[in-house]
Scaffold this active site. Structure first.
Site, short mmCIF file in Angstrom:
data_model
loop_
_atom_site.label_atom_id
_atom_site.label_comp_id
_atom_site.label_asym_id
_atom_site.label_seq_id
_atom_site.Cartn_x
_atom_site.Cartn_y
_atom_site.Cartn_z
N ARG A 159 -14.33 13.95 16.09
CA ARG A 159 -13.09 13.03 15.37
C ARG A 159 -11.55 13.73 15.84
NH1 ARG A 159 -16.87 10.93 14.55
NH2 ARG A 159 -18.17 9.92 12.47
N SER B 45 1.46 3.47 -2.15
CA SER B 45 1.35 4.24 -3.53
C SER B 45 0.03 5.32 -2.84
CB SER B 45 0.75 3.63 -4.67
OG SER B 45 -0.18 2.64 -4.11
N GLY B 46 -0.35 5.15 -1.75
CA GLY B 46 -1.28 5.50 -0.94
C GLY B 46 -1.08 6.88 0.22
N TYR C 226 -15.79 -3.41 6.90
CA TYR C 226 -14.47 -2.95 7.24
C TYR C 226 -13.32 -3.31 8.60
CZ TYR C 226 -10.60 0.40 7.10
OH TYR C 226 -9.42 1.11 7.72
N GLY D 186 1.47 5.83 3.21
CA GLY D 186 2.17 4.65 1.91
C GLY D 186 3.52 6.26 1.85
N VAL E 36 -6.74 9.88 9.52
CA VAL E 36 -6.01 10.47 8.58
C VAL E 36 -5.80 11.40 7.69
CG1 VAL E 36 -2.99 9.43 7.92
CG2 VAL E 36 -4.87 8.09 9.04
N GLY F 34 1.26 -1.10 0.02
CA GLY F 34 0.26 -0.05 -0.31
C GLY F 34 0.50 1.29 0.02
P1 NAP Z 1 -5.58 4.89 0.75
O1 NAP Z 1 -4.65 5.73 0.29
O2 NAP Z 1 -6.53 4.30 -0.28
O3 NAP Z 1 -4.50 3.60 -0.05
C1 NAP Z 1 -4.14 2.19 -0.12
C2 NAP Z 1 -3.20 1.43 -0.89
O4 NAP Z 1 -3.40 0.28 -0.91
C3 NAP Z 1 -2.86 1.74 -2.48
O5 NAP Z 1 -1.24 2.15 -2.39
C4 NAP Z 1 -3.76 0.65 -2.88
O6 NAP Z 1 -2.56 0.51 -4.35
C5 NAP Z 1 -2.89 -0.59 -2.29
N1 NAP Z 1 -3.79 -1.77 -2.65
C6 NAP Z 1 -5.76 -1.63 -2.15
N2 NAP Z 1 -5.99 -2.55 -2.68
C7 NAP Z 1 -4.22 -3.77 -2.93
C8 NAP Z 1 -4.89 -4.44 -3.69
N3 NAP Z 1 -6.31 -5.65 -4.13
N4 NAP Z 1 -3.34 -5.06 -3.60
C9 NAP Z 1 -2.16 -4.16 -3.30
N5 NAP Z 1 -2.61 -3.07 -3.42
C10 NAP Z 1 -3.60 -2.53 -2.57
O7 NAP Z 1 -5.25 4.32 1.68
P2 NAP Z 1 -5.09 4.78 3.57
O8 NAP Z 1 -5.64 5.82 3.57
O9 NAP Z 1 -3.06 4.69 2.51
O10 NAP Z 1 -4.97 3.76 3.73
C11 NAP Z 1 -3.30 3.06 4.54
C12 NAP Z 1 -3.70 2.10 5.24
O11 NAP Z 1 -4.37 2.83 6.85
C13 NAP Z 1 -4.72 0.78 5.55
O12 NAP Z 1 -4.51 0.27 6.05
C14 NAP Z 1 -6.22 2.14 6.52
O13 NAP Z 1 -7.21 1.40 6.47
C15 NAP Z 1 -5.15 2.25 7.37
N6 NAP Z 1 -5.91 3.46 8.23
C16 NAP Z 1 -6.58 4.55 6.68
C17 NAP Z 1 -6.91 5.79 8.23
C18 NAP Z 1 -7.36 6.86 7.25
O14 NAP Z 1 -8.06 8.38 7.81
N7 NAP Z 1 -6.80 7.12 6.15
C19 NAP Z 1 -7.36 5.54 9.44
C20 NAP Z 1 -7.14 5.13 10.00
C21 NAP Z 1 -6.25 3.82 9.39
P3 NAP Z 1 -3.19 1.87 -5.07
O15 NAP Z 1 -2.89 3.18 -4.96
O16 NAP Z 1 -2.08 0.80 -6.69
O17 NAP Z 1 -4.69 1.13 -5.80
O1 GFB Z 2 -14.26 10.79 7.14
P1 GFB Z 2 -15.13 9.79 7.38
O2 GFB Z 2 -15.80 9.78 5.91
O3 GFB Z 2 -15.26 8.46 8.49
O4 GFB Z 2 -16.19 11.45 7.88
P2 GFB Z 2 -15.76 8.48 9.53
C1 GFB Z 2 -17.65 10.95 8.20
C2 GFB Z 2 -18.22 12.57 8.88
O5 GFB Z 2 -17.69 13.55 8.15
C3 GFB Z 2 -19.63 12.27 8.77
C4 GFB Z 2 -18.89 14.34 7.34
O6 GFB Z 2 -20.07 12.45 10.38
C5 GFB Z 2 -20.07 12.78 7.48
O7 GFB Z 2 -21.62 13.00 7.53
N1 GFB Z 2 -18.69 14.48 6.23
C6 GFB Z 2 -19.40 15.48 6.56
C7 GFB Z 2 -18.88 13.63 5.16
N2 GFB Z 2 -18.81 15.80 4.92
C8 GFB Z 2 -18.48 14.95 4.65
C9 GFB Z 2 -17.73 13.62 2.94
O8 GFB Z 2 -18.44 15.08 2.01
N3 GFB Z 2 -17.58 13.26 2.68
C10 GFB Z 2 -17.56 12.54 3.70
N4 GFB Z 2 -16.59 10.85 3.62
N5 GFB Z 2 -17.71 12.96 5.05
C11 GFB Z 2 -14.46 6.43 9.01
C12 GFB Z 2 -14.60 5.31 8.57
O9 GFB Z 2 -15.58 6.49 9.47
O10 GFB Z 2 -13.01 6.51 9.60
C13 GFB Z 2 -13.62 4.09 7.68
O11 GFB Z 2 -15.93 4.78 7.49
C14 GFB Z 2 -12.35 4.46 7.66
O12 GFB Z 2 -13.70 2.35 8.04
C15 GFB Z 2 -12.21 5.88 8.52
O13 GFB Z 2 -11.46 3.68 9.03
C16 GFB Z 2 -11.01 6.46 9.35
O14 GFB Z 2 -14.48 9.10 10.49
O15 GFB Z 2 -16.86 8.51 9.70
#
Ligand code: NAP
Ligand code: GFB
Length: 322
Positions: free
Chosen positions: A216, A13-14, A144, A17, A174, A11
């Protein structure tokens, strides 16, 4: 050139990462690339980790000594509500393939990734690391959440039966450069940055989903990246550790919208679409365990991080994931 350590980042490229790659390449202090370290940042083009054959081919090719496992099907509230089976099954497949292949290759350490949104919905606050399995997660993202909770169980089982050093971290929400800005499926901060940018550019309304009341804690991706590197190098427990700003830094969604309006320089009014879900009202997590280990860690102030993320998006509009 031989490397004592090959760190494979699934991951890579995300959002997270790319932040780790940025810190490894740019930090001049203790978080930068270490002596004899080779870092490999994977994308799904290197192989679909839902396939055990593709996973084994990647491990054969790079022979990692350590793994930071980020790859996952990831999305915001609305994507989770829509695709619960995909979130459950894809992540179960990815996690089982990566952990078992790391075991087969005798990888010295794997750091995997949970999330504060997987904790029980009915709980006391603040939430801490001991509470992961104490009841069902919020309905909106149970697919999830169960896949992610199982990583903790897998880590303990590999350690118990084989002594594998597999651990995990629990980041809060994040955000940062290289996020996913898809208008429907993204998390709130990148979604609102994109929406506010379009409102300013096209003179269209800026609409925030929900009531704006949910609470949050947000961590800037480049701060999280430093903590990931510390966990890889120094953290010795199998039990997970929450990586989050403190409870006092919790904000409401309206605060987020206001910070984004300021960062974008949007001069219009915005409204709330209360027909859209609020999701979990709060998931207040304690970072006391992290603060015991790193009492002096400095988080980037929220508004500064939002401004940096917004500037990155505007500079990269057209190439960013939208
Ligand atoms: P992201 O931007 O969506 O990146 C996901 C990464 O996983 C990308 O590099 C993607 O590759 C790769 N990937 C997805 N499906 C794949 C597959 N089937 N095979 C190989 N690679 C695959 O996600 P992120 O936000 O960086 O999240 C990274 C980690 O942090 C995850 O485990 C997520 O659950 C965790 N996390 C994220 C948040 C948040 O708010 N973002 C919060 C808590 C925990 P491509 O770029 O090629 O698609
Ligand atoms: O980041 P988010 O989508 O996920 O935030 P969660 C959702 C909150 O933001 C809700 C408000 O209260 C939404 O009503 N919101 C307002 C919006 N405008 C927007 C918008 O344009 N887009 C989005 N997405 N929300 C996630 C989990 O929960 O937390 C995932 O569902 C992941 O699994 C992530 O783990 C970290 O914080 O609610």
């Amino acid at each position: 050139m031989t490397h004592e350590k090959v760190i494979l980042v699934t991951g890579g490229s995300g959002l997270v990462g790319k932040a780790i790659e940025w810190v490894i390449e740019n930090d001049k202090g203790k978080y930068g690339k270490g002596e004899g370290e080779k870092w490999v940042f994977l994308t799904s083009k290197d192989g679909d980790l839902r396939s055990i054959e593709a996973t084994r081919a990647i491990f054969e090719k790079y022979k990692p000594t350590q793994v930071i496992h980020l790859a996952a099907l990831v999305g915001g509230l609305f994507k989770n509500i829509k695709y619960k089976l995909d979130f459950l099954r894809d992540n179960l497949l990815i996690n089982d393939n990566v952990l078992h292949t790391a075991h087969e290759h005798k990888v010295e350490k794997v750091v995997s990734c949970l999330s504060t949104c997987i904790f029980p919905d009915k709980t006391t606050y603040p939430i801490d690391e001991t509470m992961i399995h104490n009841g069902p997660p919020h309905e909106s993202n149970f697919g999830y959440a169960y896949a992610k909770r199982l990583i903790d169980s897998q880590n303990k089982a590999y350690n118990d039966q084989f002594g594998d050093n597999f651990t995990s971290v629990i980041p809060t929400n994040v955000f940062g450069p290289h996020d996913n800005y898809d208008l429907q499926d993204s998390h709130v901060i990148p979604g609102l940055i994109h929406k506010c940018y379009l409102a300013k550019k096209n003179g269209t309304p800026f609409v925030v989903a929900g009531t704006g009341k949910p609470l949050r804690q947000f961590i800037y991706s480049r701060d999280l990246a430093k903590l990931f590197i510390w966990v890889l190098r120094e953290y010795k427990e199998i039990d997970p550790i929450i990586l989050s700003v403190g409870e006092k830094d919790e904000v409401c969604i309206k605060d987020v919208a206001d910070a984004i309006v300021k960062a974008v320089g949007f001069e219009g009014e915005y409204s709330f679409d209360t027909s859209k879900s609020d999701g979990q009202y709060k998931k207040t997590a304690s970072n006391a365990k992290l603060m015991k280990y790193l009492p002096d860690f400095q988080f980037t102030p929220f508004e500064v991080a939002v401004k940096e993320s917004t500037d990155w998006f505007i500079q990269n509009y057209g190439n960013a994931r939208t």
